[in-house]
Motif scaffolding. Structure first.
Motif, PDB file in Angstrom:
ATOM      1  N   LEU A  78       0.826  -1.225   0.000  1.00  0.00           N
ATOM      2  CA  LEU A  78       0.000   0.000   0.000  1.00  0.00           C
ATOM      3  C   LEU A  78       0.852   1.263   0.000  1.00  0.00           C
ATOM      4  O   LEU A  78       0.622   2.164  -0.799  1.00  0.00           O
ATOM      5  CB  LEU A  78      -0.950   0.008   1.210  1.00  0.00           C
ATOM      6  CG  LEU A  78      -1.965  -1.130   1.282  1.00  0.00           C
ATOM      7  CD1 LEU A  78      -2.893  -0.920   2.484  1.00  0.00           C
ATOM      8  CD2 LEU A  78      -2.783  -1.234   0.000  1.00  0.00           C
ATOM      9  N   ALA A  79       1.815   1.315   0.920  1.00  0.00           N
ATOM     10  CA  ALA A  79       2.759   2.439   0.950  1.00  0.00           C
ATOM     11  C   ALA A  79       4.088   1.862   1.378  1.00  0.00           C
ATOM     12  O   ALA A  79       4.205   1.319   2.480  1.00  0.00           O
ATOM     13  CB  ALA A  79       2.293   3.508   1.928  1.00  0.00           C
ATOM     14  N   SER A  80       5.076   1.938   0.487  1.00  0.00           N
ATOM     15  CA  SER A  80       6.378   1.332   0.771  1.00  0.00           C
ATOM     16  C   SER A  80       7.406   1.906  -0.177  1.00  0.00           C
ATOM     17  O   SER A  80       7.043   2.524  -1.189  1.00  0.00           O
ATOM     18  CB  SER A  80       6.308  -0.195   0.595  1.00  0.00           C
ATOM     19  OG  SER A  80       5.990  -0.525  -0.743  1.00  0.00           O
ATOM     20  N   ASP A  81       8.679   1.697   0.126  1.00  0.00           N
ATOM     21  CA  ASP A  81       9.739   2.183  -0.766  1.00  0.00           C
ATOM     22  C   ASP A  81       9.600   1.572  -2.157  1.00  0.00           C
ATOM     23  O   ASP A  81       9.834   2.247  -3.158  1.00  0.00           O
ATOM     24  CB  ASP A  81      11.125   1.842  -0.195  1.00  0.00           C
ATOM     25  CG  ASP A  81      11.431   2.669   1.059  1.00  0.00           C
ATOM     26  OD1 ASP A  81      10.668   3.611   1.352  1.00  0.00           O
ATOM     27  OD2 ASP A  81      12.425   2.351   1.734  1.00  0.00           O
ATOM     28  N   GLY A  82       9.224   0.294  -2.225  1.00  0.00           N
ATOM     29  CA  GLY A  82       9.064  -0.367  -3.522  1.00  0.00           C
ATOM     30  C   GLY A  82       7.944   0.250  -4.330  1.00  0.00           C
ATOM     31  O   GLY A  82       8.043   0.388  -5.557  1.00  0.00           O
ATOM     32  N   LEU A  83       6.875   0.651  -3.660  1.00  0.00           N
ATOM     33  CA  LEU A  83       5.767   1.308  -4.372  1.00  0.00           C
ATOM     34  C   LEU A  83       6.228   2.666  -4.904  1.00  0.00           C
ATOM     35  O   LEU A  83       5.949   3.028  -6.049  1.00  0.00           O
ATOM     36  CB  LEU A  83       4.544   1.485  -3.473  1.00  0.00           C
ATOM     37  CG  LEU A  83       3.365   2.012  -4.289  1.00  0.00           C
ATOM     38  CD1 LEU A  83       2.269   0.990  -4.410  1.00  0.00           C
ATOM     39  CD2 LEU A  83       2.849   3.324  -3.784  1.00  0.00           C
ATOM     40  N   ASP A  84       6.960   3.424  -4.080  1.00  0.00           N
ATOM     41  CA  ASP A  84       7.486   4.726  -4.535  1.00  0.00           C
ATOM     42  C   ASP A  84       8.362   4.559  -5.773  1.00  0.00           C
ATOM     43  O   ASP A  84       8.283   5.345  -6.711  1.00  0.00           O
ATOM     44  CB  ASP A  84       8.340   5.374  -3.440  1.00  0.00           C
ATOM     45  CG  ASP A  84       7.502   5.878  -2.276  1.00  0.00           C
ATOM     46  OD1 ASP A  84       6.269   5.732  -2.328  1.00  0.00           O
ATOM     47  OD2 ASP A  84       8.099   6.398  -1.326  1.00  0.00           O
ATOM     48  N   GLU A  85       9.215   3.531  -5.729  1.00  0.00           N
ATOM     49  CA  GLU A  85      10.132   3.292  -6.847  1.00  0.00           C
ATOM     50  C   GLU A  85       9.329   2.962  -8.118  1.00  0.00           C
ATOM     51  O   GLU A  85       9.643   3.444  -9.203  1.00  0.00           O
ATOM     52  CB  GLU A  85      11.100   2.163  -6.471  1.00  0.00           C
ATOM     53  CG  GLU A  85      12.061   1.718  -7.557  1.00  0.00           C
ATOM     54  CD  GLU A  85      13.052   2.794  -8.009  1.00  0.00           C
ATOM     55  OE1 GLU A  85      13.062   3.886  -7.430  1.00  0.00           O
ATOM     56  OE2 GLU A  85      13.795   2.510  -8.981  1.00  0.00           O
ATOM     57  N   ALA A  86       8.277   2.155  -7.957  1.00  0.00           N
ATOM     58  CA  ALA A  86       7.442   1.811  -9.116  1.00  0.00           C
ATOM     59  C   ALA A  86       6.758   3.068  -9.670  1.00  0.00           C
ATOM     60  O   ALA A  86       6.715   3.269 -10.892  1.00  0.00           O
ATOM     61  CB  ALA A  86       6.400   0.772  -8.724  1.00  0.00           C
ATOM     62  N   LEU A  87       6.270   3.936  -8.794  1.00  0.00           N
ATOM     63  CA  LEU A  87       5.631   5.181  -9.252  1.00  0.00           C
ATOM     64  C   LEU A  87       6.648   6.058  -9.987  1.00  0.00           C
ATOM     65  O   LEU A  87       6.314   6.728 -10.970  1.00  0.00           O
ATOM     66  CB  LEU A  87       5.027   5.964  -8.077  1.00  0.00           C
ATOM     67  CG  LEU A  87       3.765   5.378  -7.440  1.00  0.00           C
ATOM     68  CD1 LEU A  87       3.366   6.202  -6.207  1.00  0.00           C
ATOM     69  CD2 LEU A  87       2.592   5.329  -8.426  1.00  0.00           C
ATOM     70  N   ARG A  88       7.885   6.028  -9.502  1.00  0.00           N
ATOM     71  CA  ARG A  88       8.946   6.824 -10.148  1.00  0.00           C
ATOM     72  C   ARG A  88       9.259   6.263 -11.545  1.00  0.00           C
ATOM     73  O   ARG A  88       9.388   7.021 -12.504  1.00  0.00           O
ATOM     74  CB  ARG A  88      10.202   6.812  -9.264  1.00  0.00           C
ATOM     75  CG  ARG A  88      11.235   7.871  -9.615  1.00  0.00           C
ATOM     76  CD  ARG A  88      12.555   7.634  -8.872  1.00  0.00           C
ATOM     77  NE  ARG A  88      13.169   6.360  -9.219  1.00  0.00           N
ATOM     78  CZ  ARG A  88      13.771   6.095 -10.384  1.00  0.00           C
ATOM     79  NH1 ARG A  88      13.847   7.028 -11.325  1.00  0.00           N
ATOM     80  NH2 ARG A  88      14.286   4.896 -10.623  1.00  0.00           N
ATOM     81  N   ILE A  89       9.336   4.945 -11.667  1.00  0.00           N
ATOM     82  CA  ILE A  89       9.627   4.319 -12.962  1.00  0.00           C
ATOM     83  C   ILE A  89       8.499   4.631 -13.955  1.00  0.00           C
ATOM     84  O   ILE A  89       8.748   4.933 -15.124  1.00  0.00           O
ATOM     85  CB  ILE A  89       9.821   2.786 -12.795  1.00  0.00           C
ATOM     86  CG1 ILE A  89      11.102   2.514 -12.001  1.00  0.00           C
ATOM     87  CG2 ILE A  89       9.851   2.071 -14.138  1.00  0.00           C
ATOM     88  CD1 ILE A  89      11.275   1.061 -11.542  1.00  0.00           C
ATOM     89  N   VAL A  90       7.254   4.577 -13.475  1.00  0.00           N
ATOM     90  CA  VAL A  90       6.115   4.911 -14.343  1.00  0.00           C
ATOM     91  C   VAL A  90       6.234   6.364 -14.817  1.00  0.00           C
ATOM     92  O   VAL A  90       6.006   6.682 -15.986  1.00  0.00           O
ATOM     93  CB  VAL A  90       4.770   4.680 -13.602  1.00  0.00           C
ATOM     94  CG1 VAL A  90       3.605   5.337 -14.329  1.00  0.00           C
ATOM     95  CG2 VAL A  90       4.517   3.192 -13.444  1.00  0.00           C
ATOM     96  N   GLY A  91       6.640   7.253 -13.900  1.00  0.00           N
ATOM     97  CA  GLY A  91       6.817   8.669 -14.249  1.00  0.00           C
ATOM     98  C   GLY A  91       7.834   8.858 -15.361  1.00  0.00           C
ATOM     99  O   GLY A  91       7.647   9.698 -16.255  1.00  0.00           O
ATOM    100  N   GLU A  92       8.885   8.059 -15.340  1.00  0.00           N
ATOM    101  CA  GLU A  92       9.912   8.128 -16.392  1.00  0.00           C
ATOM    102  C   GLU A  92       9.361   7.688 -17.741  1.00  0.00           C
ATOM    103  O   GLU A  92       9.758   8.197 -18.785  1.00  0.00           O
ATOM    104  CB  GLU A  92      11.027   7.132 -16.056  1.00  0.00           C
ATOM    105  CG  GLU A  92      12.210   7.697 -15.342  1.00  0.00           C
ATOM    106  CD  GLU A  92      13.184   6.580 -14.981  1.00  0.00           C
ATOM    107  OE1 GLU A  92      13.819   6.738 -13.945  1.00  0.00           O
ATOM    108  OE2 GLU A  92      13.286   5.547 -15.716  1.00  0.00           O
ATOM    109  N   ALA A  93       8.457   6.704 -17.698  1.00  0.00           N
ATOM    110  CA  ALA A  93       7.934   6.128 -18.948  1.00  0.00           C
ATOM    111  C   ALA A  93       6.756   6.923 -19.505  1.00  0.00           C
ATOM    112  O   ALA A  93       6.458   6.834 -20.698  1.00  0.00           O
ATOM    113  CB  ALA A  93       7.513   4.673 -18.707  1.00  0.00           C
TER     114      ALA A  93
END
Ligand SMILES: [Zn+2]
Length: 438
Positions: free
Chosen positions: A17-32
Motif C-alpha cells: 500500500l505504501a512502501s519504498d518499492g511502491l514509490d520506486e514503481a511510481l517513479r519508474i512509471v513517471g519516467e515512462a
C-alpha cells in the motif's frame, strides 16, 4: 514501445500500500509516461480520514525469517517479499508447531508456489510458503518467527502515495467536456500480471495519445497509478472537485497472460461506455462480465456510491498463476500487453471524442448549398444515411448513438458531423456526468 522490459523493472519491487518499492514503481512509471502528461506524485498523511476509511501507514520490513530451534532457516524474506503476509505485525517469538501453524499459508492447487496473502486492516502476522516446503517442515521442533516490520505514520517518513497525469486533446482542454479516467493499481509485491501488466498497458495508451492526440474538443484523459482500492479512495477523497468532471473510467489489469480479452460492464450496465466497449470488441472473441463480478477492483470505487463515474474493467482473467510466485514475467506476452492497449486505445478514442450534436438551424439543411451533400458514387452508405444523421441533431443523440442507429462506422459519422460543427450548424454538447450531488 516494448512493454515487457518496463514491466520487468516494476515486477520485483516490494510494492505494497505504501512502501519504498511502491514509490520506486511510481517513479519508474513517471519516467515512462509522456512528458506532456505532467505526471506528478501526490502524498497523503497516514491516519487522515478519507470518507469512511483512513490513509494507511507506510510499511517497512527490515527483515523476516522463520528458523527451527536447530538453526535451520526455512523462510527468508530477503529471497521473496511474498514470504510474509503484507502488513504483518512485528513479531519475535519461539513457538511450537501447533502455535505456528495458524500463521502459515500455502496454496493447495499450486504446491510448488508461494501464495501472496495480505491483511491490511485486521492486522496479524503470517508467513507464506510453498505447500511442498510446508509438508516437509518438522512438527516436533520449536520455531523462531521473526518479522522486523514498522508502520510509519509520520508524513515526513514518506506518507502514502499515488501518481497521476493528464493528456489533453489537440488544442488543449475544453471546459465542460470533462475527462476520462484510466487507472491501474501498482501495489502487489512481485506480481507481474496483477497488475504491473495493467500499469504498462496504461502507459502505452498514454504514449499513443501523446503521439497522436485526440481531436480538438475531446475529453482530456487522466492516467492514475496507485495502491488498489484505498489508493483510489484516497485520491478521489482528496480531489472531490474532479468527480463531476469525470465522464467515464477504464480500469486495466491482468493484460499480459495468454487469454482472450475480458471486460466488466459499468454499474449502469447499458451506459454509452458499455455500448462503445461492445462495439470495439464486436469482431473479437471476448469474455463479458457484470459490474463487480470477480475479480472486482478499483471500478467499485470509481463507479461506486457517491462517485458513480461509469467505469469498465479490462482484463484477461482468469489465469491459474493469480496471487502466487507463478505470476511472474514468464507468463507475460508482449503481444498480449500490446493488443490490450489497442483495445483500450480504441475505446478511449471513441468515448473521449464523442459529443452530442445540437442543431442551430431550422428546416432541413440546404446540404448541397453548404458542401454537406454526400455523393453516392463516393460513399454510397453515407449517401443513404445523411438525411437520417441530419435529423438526429436534437441534442438527444451522441455521435456514437447516431452511428449505431444508422449502422455506420463511428469515425465515418464523426468526420461527417464535424463538418456541420466547423460550419457552425451544430453545437457540440458534452457527454453528461453521472456524478450524484453527493
Ligand atoms: Zn490482485
Amino acid at each position: 514501445m516494448q512493454l515487457k522490459p518496463l514491466l520487468e523493472r516494476i515486477y520485483p519491487l516490494h510494492r505494497t500500500l505504501a512502501s519504498d518499492g511502491l514509490d520506486e514503481a511510481l517513479r519508474i512509471v513517471g519516467e515512462a509516461m509522456p512528458a506532456s502528461a505532467g505526471y506528478a506524485i501526490e502524498t497523503y498523511r497516514p491516519g487522515d480520514s478519507i470518507w469512511t476509511w483512513r490513509v494507511p501507514e507506510r510499511y517497512v520490513v527490515h527483515d523476516a525469517s522463520l528458523e527451527t530451534d536447530r538453526g535451520q532457516r526455512v523462510i527468508n524474506f530477503a529471497h521473496n517479499p511474498l514470504h510474509i503476509v503484507s502488513y504483518s505485525l512485528p513479531v519475535d517469538r519461539t513457538l511450537t508447531w501447533d502455535e505456528l501453524e495458524p500463521h502459515l499459508f500455502y496454496c493447495e492447487e499450486r504446491p510448488w508456489a508461494i501464495p501472496w496473502h495480505f491483511n491490511y486492516y485486521q492486522r496479524d502476522w503470517g508467513f507464506c510458503l510453498s505447500k511442498e516446503v510446508f509438508d516437509n517442515l518438522p512438527r516436533d521442533v520449536r520455531y523462531r518467527a521473526v518479522i522486523r516490520s514498522e508502520f510509519l505514520a509520520d508524513p515526513n517518513d514518506g506518507g502514502f502515495r499515488v501518481g497521476a497525469g493528464v493528456l489533453h486533446p489537440e488544442g488543449g482542454p475544453v471546459s465542460g467536456v470533462g475527462e476520462l479516467l484510466i487507472s491501474a493499481h501498482i501495489c502487489h509485491p512481485m506480481q507481474a500480471n496483477d497488475d504491473a501488466a495493467g500499469v504498462v498497458t496504461a502507459v502505452e495508451v498514454a504514449r499513443r495519445l501523446a503521439e497522436n492526440p485526440l481531436p480538438p474538443g475531446s475529453m482530456s484523459v487522466r492516467f492514475w497509478f496507485g495502491p488498489e482500492t484505498i489508493g483510489t479512495i484516497a485520491y478521489l477523497a482528496h480531489n472531490e472537485d474532479l468527480i463531476p468532471r469525470l465522464k467515464g473510467g477504464v480500469f486495466i489489469e491482468m493484460t499480459g497472460n495468454n487469454n482472450t480479452i475480458a471486460w466488466h460492464h459499468t454499474r449502469q450496465h447499458t451506459h454509452l461506455l458499455d455500448r462503445i466497449t461492445h462495439y470495439v470488441l464486436r469482431n473479437m472473441d471476448h469474455i463479458e462480465r457484470n459490474f463487480a463480478d470477480f475479480p472486482p477492483n478499483d471500478e467499485r470505487v470509481i463507479n461506486g456510491p457517491g462517485v458513480n463515474v461509469p467505469c469498465i474493467s479490462i482484463n484477461r482473467w482468469p489465469y491459474d498463476e493469480y496471487h502466487t510466485t507463478d505470476d511472474n514475467p514468464g507468463i507475460i506476452h508482449e503481444e498480449m500487453l500490446q493488443s490490450a492497449a489497442d483495445i483500450v486505445e480504441e475505446i478511449v478514442r471513441i468515448y473521449a471524442s464523442n459529443f452530442i450534436p445540437k442543431r442551430k438551424f431550422r428546416g432541413p439543411l440546404f446540404l448541397s448549398g453548404n458542401d454537406l451533400w454526400v455523393d453516392w458514387r463516393e460513399n454510397f452508405d453515407l449517401n443513404r444515411s445523411y438525411e437520417k444523421i441530419m435529423m438526429r441533431f436534437e441534442g438527444q443523440h451522441s455521435l456514437f448513438d447516431i452511428a449505431e442507429e444508422v449502422g455506420l462506422d463511428y469515425w465515418v459519422v464523426r468526420a461527417y458531423v464535424e463538418k456541420y460543427r466547423v460550419k457552425d450548424f451544430i453545437e457540440a454538447l458534452p457527454i453528461p456526468s453521472e456524478a450524484p450531488d453527493f
